[in-house]
Design a protein around this motif. Structure first.
Motif, PDB file in Angstrom:
ATOM      1  N   LYS A 215       0.844  -1.214   0.000  1.00  0.00           N
ATOM      2  CA  LYS A 215       0.000   0.000   0.000  1.00  0.00           C
ATOM      3  C   LYS A 215       0.870   1.252   0.000  1.00  0.00           C
ATOM      4  O   LYS A 215       0.645   2.191  -0.770  1.00  0.00           O
ATOM      5  N   ASP A 216       1.895   1.250   0.840  1.00  0.00           N
ATOM      6  CA  ASP A 216       2.779   2.425   0.917  1.00  0.00           C
ATOM      7  C   ASP A 216       3.490   2.676  -0.420  1.00  0.00           C
ATOM      8  O   ASP A 216       3.670   3.820  -0.833  1.00  0.00           O
ATOM      9  N   ARG A 217       3.850   1.575  -1.114  1.00  0.00           N
ATOM     10  CA  ARG A 217       4.575   1.743  -2.386  1.00  0.00           C
ATOM     11  C   ARG A 217       3.698   2.343  -3.477  1.00  0.00           C
ATOM     12  O   ARG A 217       4.183   2.998  -4.389  1.00  0.00           O
ATOM     13  N   VAL A 218       2.375   2.062  -3.371  1.00  0.00           N
ATOM     14  CA  VAL A 218       1.455   2.564  -4.403  1.00  0.00           C
ATOM     15  C   VAL A 218       1.081   4.028  -4.136  1.00  0.00           C
ATOM     16  O   VAL A 218       0.674   4.763  -5.028  1.00  0.00           O
ATOM     17  N   THR A 219       1.242   4.421  -2.863  1.00  0.00           N
ATOM     18  CA  THR A 219       0.672   5.699  -2.413  1.00  0.00           C
ATOM     19  C   THR A 219       1.687   6.841  -2.518  1.00  0.00           C
ATOM     20  O   THR A 219       2.487   7.058  -1.598  1.00  0.00           O
ATOM     21  N   SER A 220       1.650   7.562  -3.626  1.00  0.00           N
ATOM     22  CA  SER A 220       2.571   8.700  -3.827  1.00  0.00           C
ATOM     23  C   SER A 220       2.138   9.883  -2.966  1.00  0.00           C
ATOM     24  O   SER A 220       0.938  10.128  -2.807  1.00  0.00           O
ATOM     25  N   PRO A 221       3.125  10.640  -2.429  1.00  0.00           N
ATOM     26  CA  PRO A 221       2.772  11.822  -1.621  1.00  0.00           C
ATOM     27  C   PRO A 221       1.894  12.793  -2.416  1.00  0.00           C
ATOM     28  O   PRO A 221       2.228  13.155  -3.548  1.00  0.00           O
ATOM     29  N   GLY A 222       0.783  13.154  -1.835  1.00  0.00           N
ATOM     30  CA  GLY A 222      -0.134  14.114  -2.476  1.00  0.00           C
ATOM     31  C   GLY A 222      -0.774  13.584  -3.735  1.00  0.00           C
ATOM     32  O   GLY A 222      -1.332  14.336  -4.538  1.00  0.00           O
ATOM     33  N   GLY A 223      -0.706  12.265  -3.951  1.00  0.00           N
ATOM     34  CA  GLY A 223      -1.173  11.695  -5.221  1.00  0.00           C
ATOM     35  C   GLY A 223      -2.602  11.200  -5.200  1.00  0.00           C
ATOM     36  O   GLY A 223      -3.396  11.530  -4.308  1.00  0.00           O
ATOM     37  N   THR A 224      -2.880  10.337  -6.168  1.00  0.00           N
ATOM     38  CA  THR A 224      -4.259   9.852  -6.367  1.00  0.00           C
ATOM     39  C   THR A 224      -4.647   8.802  -5.320  1.00  0.00           C
ATOM     40  O   THR A 224      -5.761   8.788  -4.811  1.00  0.00           O
ATOM     41  N   THR A 225      -3.675   7.901  -5.022  1.00  0.00           N
ATOM     42  CA  THR A 225      -4.027   6.749  -4.177  1.00  0.00           C
ATOM     43  C   THR A 225      -4.414   7.179  -2.776  1.00  0.00           C
ATOM     44  O   THR A 225      -5.387   6.678  -2.210  1.00  0.00           O
ATOM     45  N   ILE A 226      -3.658   8.168  -2.225  1.00  0.00           N
ATOM     46  CA  ILE A 226      -3.968   8.592  -0.850  1.00  0.00           C
ATOM     47  C   ILE A 226      -5.357   9.252  -0.805  1.00  0.00           C
ATOM     48  O   ILE A 226      -6.074   9.142   0.211  1.00  0.00           O
ATOM     49  N   ALA A 227      -5.750   9.851  -1.913  1.00  0.00           N
ATOM     50  CA  ALA A 227      -7.096  10.443  -1.958  1.00  0.00           C
ATOM     51  C   ALA A 227      -8.144   9.325  -1.873  1.00  0.00           C
ATOM     52  O   ALA A 227      -9.145   9.427  -1.151  1.00  0.00           O
TER      53      ALA A 227
END
Ligand SMILES: NC(=O)C1=CN([C@@H]2O[C@H](COP(=O)(O)OP(=O)(O)OC[C@H]3O[C@@H](n4cnc5c(N)ncnc54)[C@H](O)[C@@H]3O)[C@@H](O)[C@H]2O)C=CC1
Ligand SMILES: O=C(O)[C@@H]1CCC=N1
Length: 257
Positions: A215-227
């Motif tokens: 999950k952390d690897r997919v989640t770019s800072p300020g990106g789509t995944t965290i949204a």
């Protein structure tokens, strides 16, 4: 579920169709099973009591008492078979009261067994010797992985992997709907949703990555995944999964009492 096991056992040639006898009160089911798989069929449960190797109990827990009471003693004219129960909730103590002296393995498979990708948990009863356990494992390993757990954990297994294919199917369906809402044609959305679930499961299995690490690897800072992740958390997705397993576990306990 019985048919899921049957179809895979025959595909894998673990048993020949001629060596299998299935009892079902529904004529339509009997005709279908005989035609589809070439197995023997009967409407008389007492005929399956003549089983010599494995007697698979694949009825609903709600009819267990009436079915068991009507069966004659097992192994009267030959070797005693191993009973392999897949009944949700029904404890070994109840099974052993119904079939005194018979080796019984309580198990919980799941429907991916149909394609050889199942996982089954097993718990042996008091009469089970190593050769009985081997016999049960031979059947279940033909349809996927097998893990042994203390019987006290079988209801939890039922709530997770036994019922789990339904949760995952709902997740795939919901992801597809999400794609449609975002403007994708449904067939493309369905293909993307399915392969995302399948691919992620395979990735975690093959790399042994912790799911949180992936999950952390997919989640770019300020990106789509965290949204998207933030929205899942807001909607209580984790809690819903935990509560689903808990509710199914409790229902499994109720079914056996
Ligand atoms: N569906 C699943 O994913 C799983 C089901 N199980 C267990 O498998 C068992 C069967 O569940 P399902 O396959 O979902 O139900 P089902 O209703 O599809 O199958 C039950 C079968 O038993 C037959 N039957 C009904 N009364 C009978 C009787 N008196 N004698 C002989 N056969 C009789 C029915 O005609 C039917 O073919 C349950 O105990 C369930 O807890 C275990 C793991 C997964
Ligand atoms: O829903 C049920 O009761 C069965 C047991 C596990 C999966 N299906």
């Amino acid at each position: 579920m019985g048919e899921s096991l049957l179809s895979r056992l025959i595909t894998r040639a673990a048993y020949q169709p001629g060596d299998i006898l299935i009892s079902d009160p529904m004529q339509q089911r009997r005709e279908f099973l005989a035609q589809q798989y070439g197995v023997g069929v009967t409407a008389d449960n007492s005929e399956v009591a003549a089983a010599t190797e494995v007697l698979l109990l694949a009825i609903k827990p709600q009819v267990f008492e009436s079915v068991a009471t009507a069966l004659p003693s097992l192994g009267q004219n030959g070797p005693v078979p191993v009973i392999l129960s897949i009944l949700a909730g029904v404890p070994l103590s109840k099974l052993e009261r119904a079939f005194p002296g018979v080796p019984i393995v309580r198990s919980m498979p799941n429907t991916p067994a149909t394609v050889g990708a199942g996982i089954t948990a097993i718990a042996p009863g008091t009469q089970v010797q190593p050769e009985h356990l081997d016999r049960a494992k031979t059947v279940l390993q033909a349809v996927g992985d097998v893990v042994q757990v203390p019987e006290s954990l079988m209801d939890a297994v039922t709530g997770l992997s036994g019922s789990g294919p339904a949760y995952v199917a709902i997740f795939i369906e919901a992801l597809t709907d999400g794609g449609v809402r975002a403007g994708l044609p449904r067939p493309i959305a369905a293909q993307l949703a399915l392969q995302t679930v399948l691919g992620t499961a395979t990735l975690i299995q093959e790399t042994q990555l912790h799911p949180a690490e992936l999950k952390d690897r997919v989640t770019s800072p300020g990106g789509t995944t965290i949204a998207g992740v933030a929205q899942l958390e807001k909607a209580g997705f984790r809690s819903a999964c935990i509560e689903a397993v808990q509710a199914a576990t409790e229902r499994s306990r109720q079914l056996g009492s």
